[in-house]
Design an enzyme around this catalytic site. Structure first.
Site, PDB file in Angstrom:
ATOM      1  N   HIS A  51       0.828  -1.201   0.000  1.00 36.94           N
ATOM      2  CA  HIS A  51       0.000   0.000   0.000  1.00 36.94           C
ATOM      3  C   HIS A  51       0.867   1.257   0.000  1.00 36.94           C
ATOM      4  O   HIS A  51       2.058   1.211   0.293  1.00 36.94           O
ATOM      5  CB  HIS A  51      -0.904   0.020   1.239  1.00 36.94           C
ATOM      6  CG  HIS A  51      -0.145   0.121   2.519  1.00 36.94           C
ATOM      7  ND1 HIS A  51       0.441  -0.963   3.147  1.00 36.94           N
ATOM      8  CD2 HIS A  51       0.178   1.205   3.301  1.00 36.94           C
ATOM      9  CE1 HIS A  51       1.058  -0.573   4.243  1.00 36.94           C
ATOM     10  NE2 HIS A  51       0.916   0.738   4.364  1.00 36.94           N
ATOM     11  N   ASP A  53       1.089   5.261   1.569  1.00 43.40           N
ATOM     12  CA  ASP A  53       0.618   6.187   2.592  1.00 43.40           C
ATOM     13  C   ASP A  53       0.440   7.555   1.954  1.00 43.40           C
ATOM     14  O   ASP A  53       1.400   8.111   1.393  1.00 43.40           O
ATOM     15  CB  ASP A  53       1.638   6.332   3.721  1.00 43.40           C
ATOM     16  CG  ASP A  53       1.689   5.128   4.646  1.00 43.40           C
ATOM     17  OD1 ASP A  53       0.864   4.211   4.483  1.00 43.40           O
ATOM     18  OD2 ASP A  53       2.568   5.119   5.534  1.00 43.40           O
ATOM     19  N   HIS A  57      -2.413  10.471   6.173  1.00 42.14           N
ATOM     20  CA  HIS A  57      -2.349   9.359   7.125  1.00 42.14           C
ATOM     21  C   HIS A  57      -1.766   9.801   8.469  1.00 42.14           C
ATOM     22  O   HIS A  57      -2.192   9.327   9.525  1.00 42.14           O
ATOM     23  CB  HIS A  57      -1.507   8.237   6.512  1.00 42.14           C
ATOM     24  CG  HIS A  57      -1.264   7.069   7.385  1.00 42.14           C
ATOM     25  ND1 HIS A  57      -2.243   6.448   8.120  1.00 42.14           N
ATOM     26  CD2 HIS A  57      -0.110   6.368   7.646  1.00 42.14           C
ATOM     27  CE1 HIS A  57      -1.733   5.438   8.798  1.00 42.14           C
ATOM     28  NE2 HIS A  57      -0.438   5.378   8.540  1.00 42.14           N
TER      29      HIS A  57
END
EC number: 3.5.1.9
Length: 206
Positions: A51, A53, A57
């Site tokens: 994934h 960020d 975040h």
């Protein structure tokens, strides 16, 4: 053209961060139950498996996923190997030629068993961000679930990378990838307002 998949598969076996939302896929409509089609439903954290960020975040004023510049996640990338370290600092990267590198992927081999969420990993020293920015690097990728230690409370590596304009790709799988130059494609989903996104990250031989 050879494509190397460096993504973790998403399934019930994919390990989420402790107390985060696990991945689940199930059929909402099923042909076995007289529906004309199969239609699935996904429940997941935005920070599971491989994934990116978004700055939002860890910074309320940071960019959200739909605001990110996509060219950061596509283009020439260099894979290097730095193993046996608790933290990676400038002294560990000085031996590499990073001239002209915009995307750097680090193979640490510190997440040995992906069937379990790690308790310790190789992380990045916060001061590495200034060094990377000086080299012109705009994206850092790691084969761990975070650029900080998993028990970090202040996420200093995240904050320093953001402060120096460097974006973060986590959870890539580099086990069988030889160090060298590749073409990276690791596009986030265009999720409006999101703090992160799973990606299908691949490398192409140049």
């Amino acid at each position: 053209m050879k494509i190397i998949d460096i993504s973790q598969p998403l399934s019930h076996a994919t390990k989420e961060w402790p107390n985060d939302t696990p991945f689940e896929y199930k059929l909402s409509w099923s042909m076995k139950e007289a529906s004309t089609v199969n239609v699935g439903k996904i429940t997941t954290s935005t920070h599971i498996g491989t994934h990116i960020d978004a700055p939002f975040h860890f910074d309320n004023n940071g960019k959200k996923v739909h605001e990110l510049e996509l060219d950061v996640y596509v283009g020439k990338a260099r894979v290097i190997e730095v193993t046996g370290k608790n933290e990676i600092g400038m002294e560990d990267l000085n031996r590499f030629d990073l001239k002209g590198v915009r995307r750097l992927l680090i193979r640490t081999n510190s997440w040995e068993n992906r069937s379990q969420f790690p308790t310790t990993i190789t992380s990045l020293k916060p001061e590495i961000a200034a060094f990377l920015a000086e080299k012109g690097i705009q994206l850092i990728g790691v084969d761990t679930p975070s650029v900080d230690q998993v028990d970090s409370k202040d996420l200093q590596a995240h904050h320093q990378l953001h402060r120096h304009g460097i974006y973060i790709l986590e959870g890539i799988v580099l086990d069988d990838v030889e160090p060298g130059d590749y073409e990276l494609i690791a596009l986030p989903l265009p999720i409006e307002g999101a703090d992160g996104s799973p990606v299908r990250a691949v490398l192409k031989n140049i």
